[in-house]
Design a protein around this motif. Structure first.
Motif, mmCIF file in Angstrom:
data_model
loop_
_atom_site.group_PDB
_atom_site.id
_atom_site.type_symbol
_atom_site.label_atom_id
_atom_site.label_comp_id
_atom_site.label_asym_id
_atom_site.label_seq_id
_atom_site.Cartn_x
_atom_site.Cartn_y
_atom_site.Cartn_z
ATOM 1 N N PRO A 194 -11.463 -77.236 -53.464
ATOM 2 C CA PRO A 194 -10.039 -76.891 -53.436
ATOM 3 C C PRO A 194 -9.798 -75.389 -53.554
ATOM 4 N N ILE A 195 -8.884 -74.900 -52.736
ATOM 5 C CA ILE A 195 -8.481 -73.495 -52.804
ATOM 6 C C ILE A 195 -6.957 -73.419 -52.817
ATOM 7 N N THR A 196 -6.454 -72.265 -53.205
ATOM 8 C CA THR A 196 -5.037 -71.952 -53.063
ATOM 9 C C THR A 196 -4.884 -70.979 -51.902
ATOM 10 N N PHE A 197 -4.162 -71.392 -50.899
ATOM 11 C CA PHE A 197 -3.908 -70.563 -49.723
ATOM 12 C C PHE A 197 -2.568 -69.866 -49.925
ATOM 13 N N VAL A 198 -2.556 -68.538 -49.786
ATOM 14 C CA VAL A 198 -1.358 -67.746 -50.038
ATOM 15 C C VAL A 198 -0.903 -67.076 -48.741
ATOM 16 N N GLU A 199 0.333 -67.289 -48.357
ATOM 17 C CA GLU A 199 0.858 -66.677 -47.139
ATOM 18 C C GLU A 199 0.832 -65.156 -47.245
ATOM 19 N N ARG A 200 0.481 -64.493 -46.174
ATOM 20 C CA ARG A 200 0.400 -63.033 -46.167
ATOM 21 C C ARG A 200 1.735 -62.408 -46.563
ATOM 22 N N GLY B 228 -9.831 -71.897 -42.444
ATOM 23 C CA GLY B 228 -10.799 -70.887 -42.038
ATOM 24 C C GLY B 228 -11.593 -70.251 -43.164
ATOM 25 N N TYR B 229 -11.407 -70.715 -44.404
ATOM 26 C CA TYR B 229 -12.164 -70.158 -45.535
ATOM 27 C C TYR B 229 -13.396 -71.028 -45.709
ATOM 28 N N LEU C 107 -23.302 -67.186 -44.859
ATOM 29 C CA LEU C 107 -22.331 -66.403 -44.108
ATOM 30 C C LEU C 107 -20.943 -66.980 -44.354
ATOM 31 N N VAL C 108 -20.043 -66.124 -44.788
ATOM 32 C CA VAL C 108 -18.714 -66.532 -45.238
ATOM 33 C C VAL C 108 -17.664 -66.100 -44.221
ATOM 34 N N GLN C 109 -16.713 -66.993 -43.955
ATOM 35 C CA GLN C 109 -15.521 -66.657 -43.174
ATOM 36 C C GLN C 109 -14.374 -66.388 -44.138
ATOM 37 N N LEU C 110 -13.690 -65.252 -43.972
ATOM 38 C CA LEU C 110 -12.594 -64.911 -44.878
ATOM 39 C C LEU C 110 -11.567 -64.081 -44.120
ATOM 40 N N ASP C 111 -10.292 -64.463 -44.207
ATOM 41 C CA ASP C 111 -9.230 -63.741 -43.505
ATOM 42 C C ASP C 111 -8.934 -62.406 -44.172
ATOM 43 N N THR D 132 -22.755 -74.196 -52.396
ATOM 44 C CA THR D 132 -23.839 -74.198 -51.413
ATOM 45 C C THR D 132 -25.143 -74.708 -52.009
ATOM 46 N N ASP D 133 -25.208 -74.862 -53.340
ATOM 47 C CA ASP D 133 -26.384 -75.481 -53.954
ATOM 48 C C ASP D 133 -26.556 -76.916 -53.475
ATOM 49 N N ALA D 134 -25.436 -77.545 -53.054
ATOM 50 C CA ALA D 134 -25.482 -78.957 -52.684
ATOM 51 C C ALA D 134 -25.017 -79.212 -51.261
ATOM 52 N N ALA D 135 -24.837 -78.151 -50.464
ATOM 53 C CA ALA D 135 -24.254 -78.357 -49.138
ATOM 54 C C ALA D 135 -24.740 -77.316 -48.145
ATOM 55 N N ASP D 136 -24.686 -77.703 -46.882
ATOM 56 C CA ASP D 136 -24.979 -76.776 -45.788
ATOM 57 C C ASP D 136 -23.731 -76.013 -45.356
ATOM 58 N N VAL D 137 -22.580 -76.682 -45.468
ATOM 59 C CA VAL D 137 -21.297 -76.096 -45.081
ATOM 60 C C VAL D 137 -20.292 -76.379 -46.186
ATOM 61 N N VAL D 138 -19.575 -75.352 -46.614
ATOM 62 C CA VAL D 138 -18.556 -75.500 -47.644
ATOM 63 C C VAL D 138 -17.209 -75.118 -47.043
ATOM 64 N N LEU D 139 -16.241 -76.029 -47.164
ATOM 65 C CA LEU D 139 -14.890 -75.781 -46.681
ATOM 66 C C LEU D 139 -13.977 -75.480 -47.852
ATOM 67 N N GLY D 140 -13.273 -74.358 -47.808
ATOM 68 C CA GLY D 140 -12.195 -74.118 -48.751
ATOM 69 C C GLY D 140 -11.012 -74.955 -48.301
ATOM 70 N N SER D 141 -10.628 -75.940 -49.093
ATOM 71 C CA SER D 141 -9.672 -76.947 -48.626
ATOM 72 C C SER D 141 -8.330 -76.866 -49.339
ATOM 73 N N ARG D 142 -7.270 -76.857 -48.529
ATOM 74 C CA ARG D 142 -5.903 -76.866 -49.047
ATOM 75 C C ARG D 142 -5.418 -78.271 -49.348
#
Length: 251
Positions: free
Chosen positions: A201-207, A158-159, A88-92, A109-119
């Motif tokens: 790692p993710i790239t977070f882009v302002e709306r 929140g990703y 289940l994915v959280q996405l804005d 998710t192959d190696a984790a229970d929870v994955v954080l998209g991190s800035r």
């Protein structure tokens, strides 16, 4: 492929919802989308219904009033778990979370229970934020990490991707953090449950369209809760945390 549900909570996101749903479907064609609308007065819910009518992999969940991000996600988690989704994915909805980066999070998710998209890990980035927004976000993460003894770098982002197994172990029935602190609360619960957490790692882009739901009072409420949790001993015990470089990038 594990059954995947991408949850997109909305409130007055009519300008963004069609685009973001289309990008999610293109990025993860096998995944299903659930738009959770809090009775948006701008007609977001009706537009989401039209998207669902045209695509059997898009679903809608209508809530009767605006109760906060956490309440929307908790109802969506229940909806997804009851239908057998495994991830289940959280996405804005506002485009700040790039759907094109979702495949990398799902592979983790192959190696984790929870994955954080991190800035805030190496390779992460934020685009179009003024310095004070960066300071507020990084400061909130550092404060929460120190007070709650968390090892993750981005505790407020929140990703995220949760496995069904993870959500079932996190005692969702007792979650009462419905605003900005929901993300911190959920991470703390995951760590305390001994779940494996990774940051990608993710790239977070302002709306660019619509208005932000963030406010000073929301942040202050979150930091107040974190302070109480820290001072009353609600500290996380260590979980297995893998650095981004150790996560396999392919199946």
């Amino acid at each position: 492929m594990a059954r995947t549900l991408i949850i997109i909570p909305t409130y007055n996101e009519r300008d963004n919802i069609a685009s973001i749903v289309g990008r999610v479907r293109a990025s993860v064609p096998a995944g299903d989308v659930l738009v959770v609308d809090d009775s948006s007065p701008d007609g977001t819910g009706a537009l989401a219904d039209a998207l669902a009518a045209a695509d059997s992999q898009v679903h809608t969940l209508h809530r009767t009033r605006k109760e906060g991000l956490g309440a929307a996600y908790l109802e969506a988690f229940t909806w997804g778990l009851s239908r057998g989704y495994e991830r289940l994915v959280q996405l804005d909805a506002d485009g700040s979370h790039l759907p094109e980066q979702l495949p990398a999070l799902l592979r983790a998710t192959d190696a984790a229970d929870v994955v954080l998209g991190s800035r805030w890990v190496t390779g992460g980035a934020v685009e179009n934020w003024p310095w004070h927004r960066r300071l507020l976000s990084r400061g909130g993460s550092v404060y929460s990490r120190v007070l709650l003894r968390l090892r993750q770098r981005d505790v407020t982002g929140g990703y995220r991707v949760y496995s069904a197994h993870a959500l079932e172990r996190m005692d969702l029935s007792s979650v009462d953090s419905l605003g900005y602190c929901f993300q911190i609360d959920m991470l703390l619960r995951a760590v305390r449950a001994g779940l494996t957490v990774v940051e990608i790692p993710i790239t977070f882009v302002e709306r660019t369209l619509g208005s932000s739901k963030m406010s000073g009072s929301i942040v202050a409420e979150a930091m107040g809760r974190v302070t109480i949790w820290g001072l009353t001993g609600r500290n996380a015990r260590r979980a297995a945390v893998l650095p981004p470089a150790s996560v396999p990038q392919g199946r």
